[in-house]
Design a protein around this motif. Structure first.
Motif, PDB file in Angstrom:
ATOM      1  N   UNK A 103       0.835  -1.201   0.000  1.00 33.58           N
ATOM      2  CA  UNK A 103       0.000   0.000   0.000  1.00 33.58           C
ATOM      3  C   UNK A 103       0.874   1.256   0.000  1.00 33.58           C
ATOM      4  N   UNK A 104       1.979   1.223   0.733  1.00 35.36           N
ATOM      5  CA  UNK A 104       2.893   2.364   0.755  1.00 35.36           C
ATOM      6  C   UNK A 104       3.529   2.553  -0.618  1.00 35.36           C
ATOM      7  N   UNK A 105       3.867   1.446  -1.288  1.00 38.63           N
ATOM      8  CA  UNK A 105       4.434   1.543  -2.635  1.00 38.63           C
ATOM      9  C   UNK A 105       3.459   2.236  -3.579  1.00 38.63           C
ATOM     10  N   UNK A 106       2.190   1.921  -3.466  1.00 43.67           N
ATOM     11  CA  UNK A 106       1.184   2.564  -4.310  1.00 43.67           C
ATOM     12  C   UNK A 106       1.068   4.050  -3.973  1.00 43.67           C
ATOM     13  N   UNK A 107       1.144   4.388  -2.681  1.00 40.30           N
ATOM     14  CA  UNK A 107       1.107   5.798  -2.291  1.00 40.30           C
ATOM     15  C   UNK A 107       2.323   6.538  -2.848  1.00 40.30           C
ATOM     16  N   UNK A 108       3.483   5.878  -2.829  1.00 34.66           N
ATOM     17  CA  UNK A 108       4.678   6.486  -3.399  1.00 34.66           C
ATOM     18  C   UNK A 108       4.546   6.702  -4.895  1.00 34.66           C
ATOM     19  N   UNK A 109       3.925   5.751  -5.585  1.00 35.04           N
ATOM     20  CA  UNK A 109       3.705   5.899  -7.023  1.00 35.04           C
ATOM     21  C   UNK A 109       2.788   7.094  -7.299  1.00 35.04           C
ATOM     22  N   UNK A 110       1.728   7.223  -6.501  1.00 34.16           N
ATOM     23  CA  UNK A 110       0.806   8.344  -6.678  1.00 34.16           C
ATOM     24  C   UNK A 110       1.506   9.676  -6.395  1.00 34.16           C
ATOM     25  N   UNK A 111       2.356   9.696  -5.368  1.00 40.05           N
ATOM     26  CA  UNK A 111       3.076  10.930  -5.046  1.00 40.05           C
ATOM     27  C   UNK A 111       4.022  11.311  -6.178  1.00 40.05           C
ATOM     28  N   UNK A 112       4.710  10.319  -6.762  1.00 41.41           N
ATOM     29  CA  UNK A 112       5.594  10.604  -7.883  1.00 41.41           C
ATOM     30  C   UNK A 112       4.830  11.094  -9.098  1.00 41.41           C
ATOM     31  N   UNK A 113       3.682  10.481  -9.357  1.00 41.83           N
ATOM     32  CA  UNK A 113       2.866  10.893 -10.498  1.00 41.83           C
ATOM     33  C   UNK A 113       2.407  12.335 -10.347  1.00 41.83           C
ATOM     34  N   UNK A 114       2.139  12.743  -9.104  1.00 42.75           N
ATOM     35  CA  UNK A 114       1.707  14.117  -8.832  1.00 42.75           C
ATOM     36  C   UNK A 114       2.887  15.067  -8.641  1.00 42.75           C
ATOM     37  N   UNK A 115       4.110  14.548  -8.821  1.00 34.60           N
ATOM     38  CA  UNK A 115       5.337  15.325  -8.635  1.00 34.60           C
ATOM     39  C   UNK A 115       5.445  15.872  -7.215  1.00 34.60           C
ATOM     40  N   UNK A 116       4.947  15.089  -6.272  1.00 35.86           N
ATOM     41  CA  UNK A 116       5.117  15.410  -4.853  1.00 35.86           C
ATOM     42  C   UNK A 116       6.372  14.669  -4.384  1.00 35.86           C
ATOM     43  N   UNK A 117       7.528  15.188  -4.772  1.00 42.63           N
ATOM     44  CA  UNK A 117       8.766  14.426  -4.646  1.00 42.63           C
ATOM     45  C   UNK A 117       9.183  14.216  -3.200  1.00 42.63           C
ATOM     46  N   UNK A 118       8.977  15.195  -2.369  1.00 42.23           N
ATOM     47  CA  UNK A 118       9.346  15.036  -0.959  1.00 42.23           C
ATOM     48  C   UNK A 118       8.512  13.932  -0.314  1.00 42.23           C
ATOM     49  N   UNK A 119       7.232  13.893  -0.640  1.00 42.50           N
ATOM     50  CA  UNK A 119       6.362  12.847  -0.111  1.00 42.50           C
ATOM     51  C   UNK A 119       6.738  11.491  -0.702  1.00 42.50           C
TER      52      UNK A 119
END
Length: 222
Positions: A97-113
């Protein structure tokens, strides 16, 4: 007859005494403490990553306090539940689930998150090629300074146009003031060209080939 009755009485008394000396059965074992299934562990661990989900919402962010709490709680969960098979299975599912959250953050260019999701994923001792790539890109993007265009000045002698910019370090907030002409490199960037009538500039981030972006002239943007 009296002798017979006496013998019977003695036998009964001895039997009663022997019965009294028999050890009582052991008490039942105490009920098991804590969660005993994967689902029970998930119910306890999933809420620990809810601040990450909340931070993905537009305009939201993850504070330093939230980061520390999430990491501390998950370290405790690994120590407490990582010793059982059902506990490890639950932690793996949380990791996915964390990996999916990281993918979503990268897609949104929320790099720090996205970087924080990578750190949490590593804490759970899991591996993901996708999340590794997201983490590498997030590291590069965090190293990319934020560019703010402050002004333009044309050299009257040779007609060179200088662009004055602030470079803001995304990690520390420190500001570096630079000036550059078209084609010049600075702070890991290259000024490609000035667009319009000094309305914006086009810049390339050299650490990621092909990453080109435009920056508007906003002299009053803090």
């Amino acid at each position: 007859m009296r002798t017979f009755l006496t013998g019977v009485i003695v036998f009964v008394v001895l039997g009663a005494v022997t019965a009294c000396n028999v050890a009582p059965p052991p008490p039942p074992p105490p009920p098991a403490e804590g969660p005993q299934t994967k689902e029970e562990v998930l119910a306890l661990v999933r809420p620990m990553i809810s601040p990450i989900r909340t931070a993905l919402a537009p305009g939201a962010y993850l504070s330093e306090t939230d980061r520390a709490v999430v990491m501390g709680n998950l370290r405790g969960a690994v120590a407490q539940y990582g010793g059982t098979e059902f506990g490890r299975a639950a932690l793996r599912e949380v990791g996915y689930e964390i990996a999916e959250l990281g993918r979503e953050a990268g897609k949104a260019e929320r790099w720090r998150l996205a970087l924080f999701c990578v750190d949490v994923f590593d804490l759970l001792s899991m591996e993901s090629a996708l999340l590794k790539r997201i983490g590498e890109r997030a590291q590069h993007m965090m190293d990319q300074p934020t560019v703010r265009v402050r002004g333009f000045l044309e050299d009257g002698a040779n007609k060179d146009l200088y662009v004055f910019m602030d470079l803001v370090n995304r990690r520390t907030g420190e500001v570096e003031k630079v000036r550059a002409r078209e084609g010049e490199e600075f702070g890991g960037l290259r000024l490609i060209k000035v667009l319009g009538r000094n309305q914006k500039v086009r810049v390339e981030y050299l650490r990621i080939p092909g990453l080109i972006f435009d920056v508007d002239f906003e002299p009053n943007n803090p």
